[in-house]
Design an enzyme around this catalytic site. Sequence first.
Site, mmCIF file in Angstrom:
data_model
loop_
_atom_site.group_PDB
_atom_site.id
_atom_site.type_symbol
_atom_site.label_atom_id
_atom_site.label_comp_id
_atom_site.label_asym_id
_atom_site.label_seq_id
_atom_site.Cartn_x
_atom_site.Cartn_y
_atom_site.Cartn_z
ATOM 1 N N HIS A 102 71.787 160.325 123.609
ATOM 2 C CA HIS A 102 71.249 161.003 124.785
ATOM 3 C C HIS A 102 70.067 160.256 125.397
ATOM 4 O O HIS A 102 69.260 160.834 126.115
ATOM 5 C CB HIS A 102 70.824 162.428 124.419
ATOM 6 C CG HIS A 102 71.966 163.289 123.964
ATOM 7 N ND1 HIS A 102 73.033 163.601 124.781
ATOM 8 C CD2 HIS A 102 72.226 163.867 122.768
ATOM 9 C CE1 HIS A 102 73.893 164.362 124.119
ATOM 10 N NE2 HIS A 102 73.432 164.529 122.904
ATOM 11 N N GLY A 103 69.955 158.950 125.107
ATOM 12 C CA GLY A 103 68.890 158.156 125.694
ATOM 13 C C GLY A 103 67.521 158.655 125.285
ATOM 14 O O GLY A 103 67.311 159.150 124.183
ATOM 15 N N GLU A 104 66.585 158.541 126.201
ATOM 16 C CA GLU A 104 65.213 158.936 125.870
ATOM 17 C C GLU A 104 65.037 160.444 125.815
ATOM 18 O O GLU A 104 63.977 160.939 125.413
ATOM 19 C CB GLU A 104 64.238 158.330 126.883
ATOM 20 C CG GLU A 104 64.495 158.700 128.334
ATOM 21 C CD GLU A 104 63.593 157.934 129.279
ATOM 22 O OE1 GLU A 104 62.459 157.619 128.890
ATOM 23 O OE2 GLU A 104 64.035 157.637 130.399
ATOM 24 N N LYS A 105 66.076 161.218 126.184
ATOM 25 C CA LYS A 105 65.988 162.669 126.097
ATOM 26 C C LYS A 105 66.357 163.183 124.711
ATOM 27 O O LYS A 105 66.208 164.374 124.428
ATOM 28 C CB LYS A 105 66.919 163.306 127.143
ATOM 29 C CG LYS A 105 66.506 163.014 128.584
ATOM 30 C CD LYS A 105 67.446 163.682 129.567
ATOM 31 C CE LYS A 105 67.025 163.382 131.008
ATOM 32 N NZ LYS A 105 67.948 164.008 131.987
ATOM 33 N N ALA A 106 66.848 162.294 123.847
ATOM 34 C CA ALA A 106 67.206 162.709 122.493
ATOM 35 C C ALA A 106 65.952 163.122 121.729
ATOM 36 O O ALA A 106 64.879 162.556 121.934
ATOM 37 C CB ALA A 106 67.920 161.567 121.769
ATOM 38 N N VAL A 166 64.831 159.345 119.015
ATOM 39 C CA VAL A 166 65.409 158.248 119.791
ATOM 40 C C VAL A 166 65.652 157.031 118.896
ATOM 41 O O VAL A 166 64.812 156.685 118.059
ATOM 42 C CB VAL A 166 64.486 157.869 120.966
ATOM 43 C CG1 VAL A 166 65.111 156.775 121.817
ATOM 44 C CG2 VAL A 166 64.184 159.097 121.814
ATOM 45 N N ASP A 195 75.291 166.404 109.613
ATOM 46 C CA ASP A 195 75.899 166.289 110.944
ATOM 47 C C ASP A 195 76.829 165.085 111.047
ATOM 48 O O ASP A 195 76.688 164.235 111.940
ATOM 49 C CB ASP A 195 74.802 166.206 112.008
ATOM 50 C CG ASP A 195 75.296 166.689 113.371
ATOM 51 O OD1 ASP A 195 76.378 167.275 113.424
ATOM 52 O OD2 ASP A 195 74.601 166.446 114.365
#
Length: 490
Positions: free
Chosen positions: A65-69, A72, A181
């Site tokens: 999710h890019g930098e929104k993860a 990261v 996960d």
Amino acid sequence: MGSQCTKLAPCCLDSQFKAAVVEVPGVGNEEKSEVNDLPTFREFTFEQLKNATSGFAVENIVSEHGEKAPNVVYKGKLENQRRIAVKRFNRMAWPDARQFLEEARSVGLLRNNRLVNLLGCCCEGDERLLVAEFMPNETLAKHLFHWETQPIKWAMRLRVVLHLAEALEYCTSKGRALYHDLNAYRILFDEDGNPKLSSFGLMKNSRDGKSYSTNLAFTPPEYLRTGRVTPESVIYSFGTLLLDHLSGKHIPPSHALDLIRDRNLQMLTDSCLEGEFSNDDGTELVRLASRCLQYELRERPSLKFLVAALTPLQKETDVPSHILMGIPHSASSSPLSPFGEACSRKDLTAIHEILDNIGYKDDQGVANELSFQMWTDEMQETLNTKKKGDASFKQKDFRVAIECYTQFIDVGTMISPTVFARRSLSHLMSDMPQEALNDAMQAQVISPVWHVASYLQAVALATLGMENEAHAALKEGTNLEAKKNDSGQK
């Protein structure tokens, strides 16, 4: 093994929901050879990892999710040129530093060819980071669900699930039976196209955090009841991955089991696999997936059983993974550009001509910044120093060029990757390869995807006698230049 088709035979499906799973005695996974060329687990400083990732540059983010993860993952490169992946946890994810270090060190003891091995960690202040091998050929999710050129072949899908089972069995044998996960994003492909299980999933995302971040429809039922992960939960997640491979889609297990019960297997299979597998193979994979997805924990098979069941299904075992995957092999040489050719020959004169012609056009935003600041006398003096360096560089007076560029850099007001590149070549011309390497690496810190920085690193490394590292840097430069040219044509 049967006629080639995609219509799975309904035989053997009636027994798949029975309680007991029969283990195969005496059939197990011979432990794969330990990885000999990896360094032992170590602790890194935050500054080392910051430099390795070009200051945690957005361009180096490789996580889903890019930098929104929440946590990261970055790609990076250590000073010894080893490529790494760095997982940076959310602040306060692991407030107890000692607990984080103990967990990381425990996972770091594992060394196996089926794993993306953990190389180290960092624990400074609130910062918690993990360092692993870098896998350059994307995730299973990318190749299975979002492929662009070709879908994964049936033989490769069988290889992936076997290697995954072997990786999990190895971890279990070393006392790390829990994997958090498990999904298609946790499986990555190395430079030879071989699938490997990420070691990041052997640790939770936080001390008290959830073990499953995926949709609840894919979560083991016992985790929904108790919030705890068990070894059997890992088997359940393995079953969802078997379905992923069969369908080419991320189908919720409950829906897949309904299709199996209704014998509507045509809806379950990937249409891209038309004619690639037999009735027997498809039926066996469905049977194994159904067993893994049993509601009762005791009814799920062991990893030893799964390895034994998947081994005889393997196809085209003599064909390298990169061929089955349709990806370029690490040993295959891509055509070199004139710049790449000059660097591979260590032709410093040709490199000088290319750098002189490039000028400063790759310095993003620097030209505007300089013109804006020219009104101060101090800034004008700094610019004059750079201009004198440029004139000396053009005239091949590299000693003066080094002096002028050093003065410009030491002022520190303006940052220019081109200045570092030019000083790097000036150092090479002056028989100072280590200084040249340092400058080329600094240019990459400033501009992470600049091919010139990688090319100059290749020349410096070759001059230092580090041929393998030089080859890797040259390949990196070639890939970055090709990406730049492709983006320029769009």
